[in-house]
Every structure is written in structure tokens, then in C-alpha cells.
Design a protein around this motif. Structure first.
Motif, PDB file in Angstrom:
ATOM      1  N   ILE A 254      25.368  -6.911  45.330  1.00  0.00           N
ATOM      2  CA  ILE A 254      24.063  -6.260  45.345  1.00  0.00           C
ATOM      3  C   ILE A 254      23.040  -7.285  45.818  1.00  0.00           C
ATOM      4  O   ILE A 254      22.916  -8.368  45.236  1.00  0.00           O
ATOM      5  CB  ILE A 254      23.663  -5.750  43.947  1.00  0.00           C
ATOM      6  N   PHE A 256      19.135  -7.288  46.317  1.00  0.00           N
ATOM      7  CA  PHE A 256      17.922  -6.497  46.130  1.00  0.00           C
ATOM      8  C   PHE A 256      16.993  -6.623  47.333  1.00  0.00           C
ATOM      9  O   PHE A 256      16.724  -7.716  47.827  1.00  0.00           O
ATOM     10  CB  PHE A 256      17.184  -6.937  44.865  1.00  0.00           C
ATOM     11  N   SER A 257      16.513  -5.463  47.779  1.00  0.00           N
ATOM     12  CA  SER A 257      15.578  -5.431  48.899  1.00  0.00           C
ATOM     13  C   SER A 257      14.258  -6.069  48.488  1.00  0.00           C
ATOM     14  O   SER A 257      13.790  -5.908  47.372  1.00  0.00           O
ATOM     15  CB  SER A 257      15.333  -3.982  49.335  1.00  0.00           C
ATOM     16  N   GLU A 452      18.496  -0.641  43.438  1.00  0.00           N
ATOM     17  CA  GLU A 452      18.531  -1.076  44.829  1.00  0.00           C
ATOM     18  C   GLU A 452      18.302   0.094  45.778  1.00  0.00           C
ATOM     19  O   GLU A 452      17.576  -0.016  46.772  1.00  0.00           O
ATOM     20  CB  GLU A 452      19.863  -1.766  45.126  1.00  0.00           C
TER      21      GLU A 452
END
Length: 524
Positions: A254, A256-257, A452
Motif C-alpha cells: 500500500i 498512500f497517495s 487509499e
């Protein structure tokens, strides 16, 4: 409560343990052979996505559920809790996200309410206040035993809940998302108290989706996925980081943006502007006081603040759900009438409220019905007064695919997970191609995978030119996504900062009612 068996030396270091715990409900196995140990003197993180089995395990450890198979042990002894009262007697307490305090009573009164350490003892207010004060001092919790709960901040109320458990003899304290409504300063003060508790020999079980906090605070971590233990780590000796923990939780990486602030937003006129806006609560108290804000096309303005400081009123005033008592709101340069949600929607405003099921969606209706609640007047969905079910279902399926919603058009919204319900709400609002999007607490209660997805959706909307006002109690989320940060406290905007380079500690000062001068930061 029954007990049997003699503890070994190894077992005796555990305050509470689960051995092969299994619990099933119709159609789902919530816990499947779970092993878990909370040791004396440690802060132990319990992680997992929504639906991973964390809540069920905690309810078993605190006597709300009985396991179908397996054992619960306290200090190495097998126990069979018949109720939460049995768990309390064994020293196991849980502090939930929603506090159970009587707001009109004092701290000391709440701490002893319903609890009798000495059965024949007559309530002595001064003695109880002194005992509570000593407990607060022992664990470095700054709280006045005589203070009325209604006058305390959210962080102070949380300390009262923890004091209740400590006063009643907690040896294992389970905390569910304890920092979700705290300022950075309050969160750090909480960590000091938790470390003090661990140093005194108690064990703390820390449940959180904030993985950076887990790596900073906790000694060990146990991760659940699909009801089973998917991994564990000793954070004191291993190099596992937040990304590694997320991988254990969801089975994949993952990332995260985060907001790219390279492209300047220019000098475009605000898509949304508030000038000196005030509003009141239903009982007449002031909810907003002379709020002035603006959001430009393609910008994300994050509104940071501790829960209950006017965020709901701010969102409702903009969306037309609450009348303002003073000030002006303009949308695309034109005045927006007060208390008229239809006018706001027709003018290109979309709204995602913090209460996704109570206000944003109709949980008893299907996903398809919810997706057309604001679009039913569009010609493409029918002829004249008649709607085409075929066209509605086709449109809904396109939205489900575009927003990666796990569910069908005919599913009831109440049957969806929190993340999927939130994506349905965003899909409905963003599909109208809004000029302005007001979104409140977009990822509250969601796991890392759903978080996310929601972040990516918001960034894509901003990249498409929407002006986004994002209200969030998660300061890290605001720092990651916003271009500017407006901090609200007691219905007032304390200051507006550029997000790039903003110091969380300085933002925390504003969240607690301080001014820009107090932080030493000049206004942008």
C-alpha cells in the motif's frame, strides 16, 4: 467466572491470552483459531482491516462474546467470562471510540459511577477526589477531579475513561482508535501516559489504523486478516515499518497517495467563498462565528479541528442544510441562497457528509436507488415522469466499476462494508461533475485499503478541476492531501496555513484555540 490450571513461568508474564479462539456467526467465521498474548509492561498493537476479526476478539477478551472454541487465559489461568463484569474483575477493560460519560457529573463522580471497590463503603466525595487525583498524577494525566465533563475537551474526556479503568484495577487496557479525535499534543500526552502504564507493569492493547503511531509507540504487533493471525512482529528488535505492517494487513503493498503541489494553482477566482458566515445550533448556541474561507478550482482546502468545533455546521451551511444567521456564501462568483440544498446542488455543489449512512445514504435501499437519488431528473434515466430501471442499473454498474465498489447494483447499502458504502456515496456525488465538493471525514473508520481508494478518488477529482473543501479530524491525512489548511476551533477559523511544510505541532496549537502569533507562523 471459572478458573482452572496452574500457570507456567512463561504464561504468567501474559496479562491476557487467547489460544485457538474461534467464533462464527451466520455466514462468516470472525475468528479462526486466533492466538494472542498481551504481556505485562508492553504496548501491543492489534491491527487488521475492517472485518478482519479485531472487534470480535476484543469482545471475547472483555466478556461480551463467548468463544465457540479455544481458551481465554488471564495470568496463565483459563477463564470463562459470563459477562463484561467478569472481565472487569479480571482486570480487563476497554475504552471505546464513543465515550460512556455522564456530561453533567464531575470527573470523580464518573470514575466511581456504578463501581464499588468496598461494598459497604459510603461515598466520600473528598476521599474519591483525592484518590482520582493521585491516579491521574501517577500516570501523568492532567485532569481536575472536580471538573464537569461537559466542560472538558475531547482529549480530557478520553483521559477520564482511562482513569475509570485504572481506578478500577485495570491490568489490561484495550484502546480502540484512541487518537482519532485528538490534537497532536493530546496524542503525544496520551502516549506518555500509556508508556507510564506499561512501565508500571500493566499491558496496553492499542488498536489503530494510524500505522506511523503504531511503529512509534508499540512494542509488539499482531495482525489479523480474514479472522486469522496473518503476522506478528517485535517492533523493539525488527525493522518493520508502516508499509510492512500494511502489507501484513492486506496482503499487498500500500502506497498512500499524496498531493503533488508542484503545479501552481494560479490566481483563479474562488469557486467557493465564505465571508463572515455565522450560524447557530438548534438550541441557539453559536456554531460558527464570522467564518471566512475560499477554495479555488483544482484546490483541496483541508479543514482541521478536534471533533465538535463547528465542522458539521460549516459543511451543512455550505450544502444548504442549515441556515446561516449572518454572512455570504458565493458559488462560482454568484450568491448562494441560505438553507436551500436544491439550489446548492443545481449550482454544481456536491456534498459527502460525515454520517454516511444516517445522512448521505439510505441504507435500506439498493445501491442503484442510492446512486440516482440526485440524478433521477436526468433525461437519460427515463422518459417524462417514468424512470427506466434498465438504464438506472446500467448507470449504476458503470459507477461501481469506475469507483471499484465491491457489491452489486441490487445490493442493499446496509450490507456493504464502510469503505464500499463511502465509495458509493462518492460515486454518486462526483458523477454529477461538481464544481465544488464538500467532503467531511472521508476515511473515518476505514481500513488502510479503503483509505487509499478514497484518497485516490479525491485527488482525481481535484485534478479534474473540482474545488474540494475536505473536513477531517486526521491531521496526517490533511497534511498529505491538502494544498492549504484552515484550522477551526469553537466555530472560529484560527488561521489558514500552506500545507507544504506545515508543522503538525503548530497546527495543534491552532486546534486548541491558539492564534497564528502563538505558532510563530505568518499567514499565507
Amino acid at each position: 467466572m471459572t478458573a482452572a490450571g496452574a500457570p507456567t513461568r512463561d504464561q504468567d508474564r501474559h496479562t491476557v491470552s487467547a489460544r485457538g479462539v474461534t467464533k462464527a456467526f451466520p455466514g462468516v467465521v470472525a475468528n479462526d483459531g486466533v492466538d494472542f498474548d498481551a504481556d505485562r509492561g508492553e504496548v501491543h498493537a492489534l491491527l487488521g482491516e475492517n472485518g478482519s476479526g479485531k472487534t470480535t476478539l476484543c469482545k471475547i477478551l472483555t466478556g461480551l462474546y463467548r468463544p465457540d472454541a479455544g481458551q481465554v487465559l488471564v495470568g496463565g489461568d483459563t477463564v470463562a467470562f459470563r459477562s463484561p463484569a467478569d472481565a472487569y474483575e479480571a482486570g480487563i477493560f476497554m475504552v471505546h471510540q464513543h465515550f460512556s460519560l455522564v456530561s453533567s457529573m464531575t470527573v470523580a463522580e464518573n470514575v466511581v459511577l456504578g463501581w464499588h471497590r468496598d461494598k459497604g463503603r459510603v461515598f466520600n466525595r473528598r476521599q474519591v477526589e483525592e484518590e482520582v487525583a493521585r491516579a491521574a498524577e501517577r500516570f501523568d494525566m492532567h485532569i481536575d477531579p472536580r471538573a464537569i465533563i461537559s466542560r472538558l475537551s475531547v482529549g480530557e474526556r478520553q483521559r477520564v475513561e482511562i482513569l475509570k479503568a485504572l481506578y478500577r484495577g485495570a491490568r489490561t487496557l484495550i484502546l480502540d482508535e484512541p487518537t482519532s479525535v485528538l490534537t497532536p499534543q493530546e496524542a503525544e500526552q496520551l502516549f506518555v501516559s500509556l508508556r507510564r502504564m506499561a512501565a508500571e507493569g500493566e499491558s496496553v492493547v492499542f488498536i489503530s489504523h494510524k500505522l506511523d503511531e503504531v511503529t512509534a509507540l508499540c512494542d509488539r504487533v499482531t495482525v489479523l486478516r480474514h479472522g486469522r493471525v496473518s503476522g506478528s512482529a517485535d517492533l523493539r528488535t525488527s525493522r518493520v515499518d508502516a508499509r510492512g505492517l500494511a502489507r501484513m494487513m492486506v496482503g499487498r503493498d500500500i502506497a498512500f497517495s499524496r498531493r503533488s503541489r508542484v503545479d501552481a494553482l494560479g490566481d483563479s477566482e474562488p469557486a467557493l467563498e465564505l465571508r463572515d458566515v455565522s450560524a447557530v445550533e438548534a438550541h441557539g448556541t453559536l456554531a460558527l462565528h464570522e467564518v471566512t474561507l475560499s477554495v479555488r478550482p483544482g484546490e483541496i482546502l483541508g479543514v482541521a479541528g478536534v471533533s465538535g468545533n463547528g465542522q458539521v455546521a460549516l459543511a451543512e451551511v455550505i450544502a444548504g442544510l442549515r441556515k446561516r444567521t449572518a454572512g455570504d456564501v458565493t458559488l462560482q462568483g454568484k450568491p448562494l441562497p441560505s438553507g436551500n440544498p436544491r439550489a446548492a446542488a443545481d449550482r454544481g455543489l456536491a456534498y459527502v457528509p460525515e454520517d454516511r449512512l444516517g445522512t448521505g445514504l439510505a441504507p435500506g435501499l439498493t445501491v442503484a436507488d442510492n446512486c440516482v437519488l440526485k440524478a433521477y431528473r436526468q433525461r437519460e434515466l427515463g422518459r417524462g415522469p417514468f424512470l427506466s430501471r434498465i438504464r438506472i442499473l446500467a448507470r449504476t454498474r458503470r459507477l461501481l466499476k469506475a469507483f471499484d465498489v465491491r457489491g452489486t447494483a441490487e445490493s442493499l447499502v446496509r450490507q456493504l462494508s464502510g469503505g464500499n458504502a463511502q465509495k458509493v456515496l462518492l460515486a454518486r456525488e462526483i458523477s454529477s461533475e461538481p464544481q465544488v465538493l464538500v467532503v467531511a471525514t472521508p476515511t473515518r473508520g476505514l481500513d488502510v485499503s479503503a483509505m487509499e481508494s478514497i484518497r485516490s478518488i479525491l485527488l482525481e477529482a481535484a485534478a479534474g478541476g473540482a474545488a474540494i473543501l475536505m473536513i477531517s479530524e486526521d491531521l496526517a491525512e490533511i497534511l498529505d492531501l491538502a494544498d492549504r489548511i484552515a484550522v477551526i476551533s469553537r466555530g472560529r477559523i484560527q488561521g489558514v496555513l500552506e500545507a507544504d511544510g506545515a508543522d503538525p505541532t503548530q497546527v495543534g496549537v491552532l486546534m486548541m484555540g491558539g492564534s497564528l502569533e502563538d505558532t510563530g507562523v505568518a499567514a499565507p
